[in-house]
Motif scaffolding. Structure first.
Motif, PDB file in Angstrom:
ATOM      1  N   GLY A 176       0.692  -1.275  -0.046  1.00  0.00           N
ATOM      2  CA  GLY A 176       0.097  -0.134   0.062  1.00  0.00           C
ATOM      3  C   GLY A 176       0.903   1.385  -0.062  1.00  0.00           C
ATOM      4  N   LYS A 177       2.332   1.099   0.192  1.00  0.00           N
ATOM      5  CA  LYS A 177       2.850   2.164   0.028  1.00  0.00           C
ATOM      6  C   LYS A 177       3.800   2.244  -1.496  1.00  0.00           C
ATOM      7  CE  LYS A 177       3.319   3.153   5.086  1.00  0.00           C
ATOM      8  NZ  LYS A 177       4.145   3.549   6.101  1.00  0.00           N
ATOM      9  N   GLN A 178       4.351   3.542  -1.596  1.00  0.00           N
ATOM     10  CA  GLN A 178       5.294   3.801  -2.759  1.00  0.00           C
ATOM     11  C   GLN A 178       6.526   3.148  -2.122  1.00  0.00           C
ATOM     12  OE1 GLN A 178       5.472   7.909  -3.924  1.00  0.00           O
ATOM     13  NE2 GLN A 178       3.867   7.211  -5.523  1.00  0.00           N
ATOM     14  N   ARG A 179       7.325   2.716  -3.439  1.00  0.00           N
ATOM     15  CA  ARG A 179       8.696   2.420  -3.078  1.00  0.00           C
ATOM     16  C   ARG A 179       9.525   3.390  -2.441  1.00  0.00           C
ATOM     17  NH1 ARG A 179      11.386  -1.696  -7.468  1.00  0.00           N
ATOM     18  NH2 ARG A 179       9.241  -2.656  -6.701  1.00  0.00           N
ATOM     19  N   GLU A 180      10.362   3.428  -1.669  1.00  0.00           N
ATOM     20  CA  GLU A 180      11.111   4.659  -1.240  1.00  0.00           C
ATOM     21  C   GLU A 180      12.595   4.314  -1.019  1.00  0.00           C
ATOM     22  OE1 GLU A 180       9.679   5.310   2.774  1.00  0.00           O
ATOM     23  OE2 GLU A 180      10.303   3.496   3.648  1.00  0.00           O
ATOM     24  N   LEU A 181      13.433   5.434  -1.268  1.00  0.00           N
ATOM     25  CA  LEU A 181      14.833   5.195  -1.291  1.00  0.00           C
ATOM     26  C   LEU A 181      15.313   4.998   0.239  1.00  0.00           C
ATOM     27  CD1 LEU A 181      17.640   5.805  -2.430  1.00  0.00           C
ATOM     28  CD2 LEU A 181      17.575   8.153  -1.841  1.00  0.00           C
ATOM     29  N   VAL A 182      16.349   4.036   0.476  1.00  0.00           N
ATOM     30  CA  VAL A 182      17.080   3.720   1.471  1.00  0.00           C
ATOM     31  C   VAL A 182      18.361   4.450   1.603  1.00  0.00           C
ATOM     32  CG1 VAL A 182      17.644   1.977   3.281  1.00  0.00           C
ATOM     33  CG2 VAL A 182      15.560   1.648   1.903  1.00  0.00           C
ATOM     34  N   ALA A 183      19.067   3.906   0.602  1.00  0.00           N
ATOM     35  CA  ALA A 183      20.672   4.488   0.305  1.00  0.00           C
ATOM     36  C   ALA A 183      20.937   4.272  -1.003  1.00  0.00           C
ATOM     37  CB  ALA A 183      21.303   3.584   1.283  1.00  0.00           C
ATOM     38  N   ARG A 184      21.906   5.179  -1.234  1.00  0.00           N
ATOM     39  CA  ARG A 184      22.462   5.277  -2.357  1.00  0.00           C
ATOM     40  C   ARG A 184      24.184   5.237  -2.350  1.00  0.00           C
ATOM     41  NH1 ARG A 184      18.238   8.521  -6.267  1.00  0.00           N
ATOM     42  NH2 ARG A 184      17.769   6.625  -7.416  1.00  0.00           N
ATOM     43  N   ILE A 185      24.636   4.848  -3.312  1.00  0.00           N
ATOM     44  CA  ILE A 185      25.928   5.128  -3.363  1.00  0.00           C
ATOM     45  C   ILE A 185      26.529   5.205  -5.011  1.00  0.00           C
ATOM     46  CG2 ILE A 185      26.733   2.558  -3.583  1.00  0.00           C
ATOM     47  CD1 ILE A 185      29.087   2.800  -1.876  1.00  0.00           C
ATOM     48  N   SER A 186      27.445   6.261  -4.904  1.00  0.00           N
ATOM     49  CA  SER A 186      27.809   6.435  -6.535  1.00  0.00           C
ATOM     50  C   SER A 186      29.185   5.705  -6.813  1.00  0.00           C
ATOM     51  CB  SER A 186      28.338   8.129  -6.539  1.00  0.00           C
ATOM     52  OG  SER A 186      29.415   8.123  -5.862  1.00  0.00           O
ATOM     53  N   SER A 187      29.377   5.840  -8.089  1.00  0.00           N
ATOM     54  CA  SER A 187      30.622   5.250  -8.709  1.00  0.00           C
ATOM     55  C   SER A 187      31.763   5.659  -8.120  1.00  0.00           C
ATOM     56  CB  SER A 187      30.656   5.434 -10.107  1.00  0.00           C
ATOM     57  OG  SER A 187      30.819   6.758 -10.221  1.00  0.00           O
ATOM     58  N   GLY A 188      32.003   6.856  -7.494  1.00  0.00           N
ATOM     59  CA  GLY A 188      32.993   7.211  -6.534  1.00  0.00           C
ATOM     60  C   GLY A 188      33.098   6.773  -4.946  1.00  0.00           C
ATOM     61  N   GLY A 189      31.903   6.307  -4.794  1.00  0.00           N
ATOM     62  CA  GLY A 189      31.873   5.943  -3.280  1.00  0.00           C
ATOM     63  C   GLY A 189      31.062   6.821  -2.314  1.00  0.00           C
ATOM     64  N   SER A 190      30.610   7.994  -3.188  1.00  0.00           N
ATOM     65  CA  SER A 190      29.875   8.946  -2.096  1.00  0.00           C
ATOM     66  C   SER A 190      28.295   8.257  -1.715  1.00  0.00           C
ATOM     67  CB  SER A 190      29.772  10.244  -2.959  1.00  0.00           C
ATOM     68  OG  SER A 190      30.900  10.852  -3.212  1.00  0.00           O
ATOM     69  N   THR A 191      27.937   8.437  -0.725  1.00  0.00           N
ATOM     70  CA  THR A 191      26.832   7.766  -0.183  1.00  0.00           C
ATOM     71  C   THR A 191      25.905   8.539   0.061  1.00  0.00           C
ATOM     72  OG1 THR A 191      27.505   7.648   2.113  1.00  0.00           O
ATOM     73  CG2 THR A 191      27.840   5.939   0.662  1.00  0.00           C
ATOM     74  N   ASN A 192      24.375   8.550   0.276  1.00  0.00           N
ATOM     75  CA  ASN A 192      23.437   9.117   1.064  1.00  0.00           C
ATOM     76  C   ASN A 192      22.238   8.245   1.459  1.00  0.00           C
ATOM     77  OD1 ASN A 192      22.862   9.418  -2.149  1.00  0.00           O
ATOM     78  ND2 ASN A 192      20.695  10.135  -1.147  1.00  0.00           N
ATOM     79  N   TYR A 193      21.735   8.839   2.319  1.00  0.00           N
ATOM     80  CA  TYR A 193      20.856   7.950   3.253  1.00  0.00           C
ATOM     81  C   TYR A 193      19.364   8.574   3.595  1.00  0.00           C
ATOM     82  CZ  TYR A 193      24.831   5.244   4.181  1.00  0.00           C
ATOM     83  OH  TYR A 193      26.113   4.239   4.271  1.00  0.00           O
ATOM     84  N   ALA A 194      18.356   7.884   3.484  1.00  0.00           N
ATOM     85  CA  ALA A 194      17.094   8.380   4.022  1.00  0.00           C
ATOM     86  C   ALA A 194      17.300   8.687   5.602  1.00  0.00           C
ATOM     87  CB  ALA A 194      15.926   7.419   3.768  1.00  0.00           C
ATOM     88  N   ARG A 212      21.837   4.032  11.253  1.00  0.00           N
ATOM     89  CA  ARG A 212      21.737   2.541  11.565  1.00  0.00           C
ATOM     90  C   ARG A 212      22.201   1.674  10.157  1.00  0.00           C
ATOM     91  NH1 ARG A 212      16.548   0.915  12.024  1.00  0.00           N
ATOM     92  NH2 ARG A 212      15.778   2.434  10.934  1.00  0.00           N
ATOM     93  N   PHE A 213      22.076   2.012   9.238  1.00  0.00           N
ATOM     94  CA  PHE A 213      22.207   1.309   7.864  1.00  0.00           C
ATOM     95  C   PHE A 213      23.496   1.962   7.141  1.00  0.00           C
ATOM     96  CE2 PHE A 213      17.608  -0.028   6.635  1.00  0.00           C
ATOM     97  CZ  PHE A 213      17.443  -0.681   7.947  1.00  0.00           C
ATOM     98  N   THR A 214      24.229   0.943   6.608  1.00  0.00           N
ATOM     99  CA  THR A 214      25.553   1.351   5.659  1.00  0.00           C
ATOM    100  C   THR A 214      25.595   0.554   4.350  1.00  0.00           C
ATOM    101  OG1 THR A 214      26.965   1.529   7.710  1.00  0.00           O
ATOM    102  CG2 THR A 214      27.974   1.352   5.838  1.00  0.00           C
ATOM    103  N   ILE A 215      25.706   1.380   3.390  1.00  0.00           N
ATOM    104  CA  ILE A 215      25.688   1.047   1.987  1.00  0.00           C
ATOM    105  C   ILE A 215      27.200   1.050   1.714  1.00  0.00           C
ATOM    106  CG2 ILE A 215      25.100   3.442   1.012  1.00  0.00           C
ATOM    107  CD1 ILE A 215      23.821   1.609  -1.346  1.00  0.00           C
ATOM    108  N   THR A 216      27.375  -0.194   1.105  1.00  0.00           N
ATOM    109  CA  THR A 216      28.931  -0.247   0.491  1.00  0.00           C
ATOM    110  C   THR A 216      29.151  -0.940  -0.534  1.00  0.00           C
ATOM    111  OG1 THR A 216      29.343  -2.252   1.902  1.00  0.00           O
ATOM    112  CG2 THR A 216      30.096  -0.203   2.714  1.00  0.00           C
ATOM    113  N   ARG A 217      30.002  -0.806  -1.360  1.00  0.00           N
ATOM    114  CA  ARG A 217      30.165  -1.668  -2.661  1.00  0.00           C
ATOM    115  C   ARG A 217      31.398  -2.204  -2.965  1.00  0.00           C
ATOM    116  NH1 ARG A 217      28.616   2.424  -7.177  1.00  0.00           N
ATOM    117  NH2 ARG A 217      29.060   0.775  -8.788  1.00  0.00           N
TER     118      ARG A 217
END
Length: 121
Positions: free
Chosen positions: A42-60, A66-71
């Motif tokens: 019943g809800k829209q998909r929402e962004l949790v976290a992103r990581i760029s090709s250079g490793g920059s990150t952003n979070y909701a 609490r959460f960490t995105i890595t590649r």
């Protein structure tokens, strides 16, 4: 064409941790802008976290601290480490790859099939 395969979902108690890997196909994974989204019924998909090709990150805001995105470009894999899980983190988590095609910034989004995370209170 980029294929994404998520894994690592499951049932966890509140306060616990999970790590979600997402394996991607393609020879230019290091250039992809990768992200994790989540969706509940019943809800829209929402962004949790992103990581760029250079490793920059952003979070909701609701996952910051609490959460960490890595590649790992050598393994064509992006990870979402989730700590201090809350009941409200229960959702299907989707991996996203954004592939930019030209200098004007035209892009295409690819999605995995999703992995269910259930947090028991």
């Amino acid at each position: 064409q980029v294929q994404l395969v998520e894994s690592g979902g499951g049932l966890v108690q509140a306060g616990g941790s999970l790590r979600l890997p997402c394996a991607a196909s393609g020879r230019t994974f290091s250039s992809y802008y990768m992200g994790w989204f989540r969706q509940t019924p019943g809800k829209q998909r929402e962004l949790v976290a992103r990581i760029s090709s250079g490793g920059s990150t952003n979070y909701a805001d609701f996952v910051k601290g609490r959460f960490t995105i890595t590649r790992d470009n050598a393994k064509n894999t992006v990870y979402l480490k989730m700590n201090s899980l809350k009941f409200e983190d229960t959702a299907v988590y989707y991996c996203n790859a954004r592939v930019v095609f030209n200098v004007e910034g035209a892009y295409r989004d690819y999605w995995g099939q999703g992995t269910l995370v259930t947090v028991s209170s």
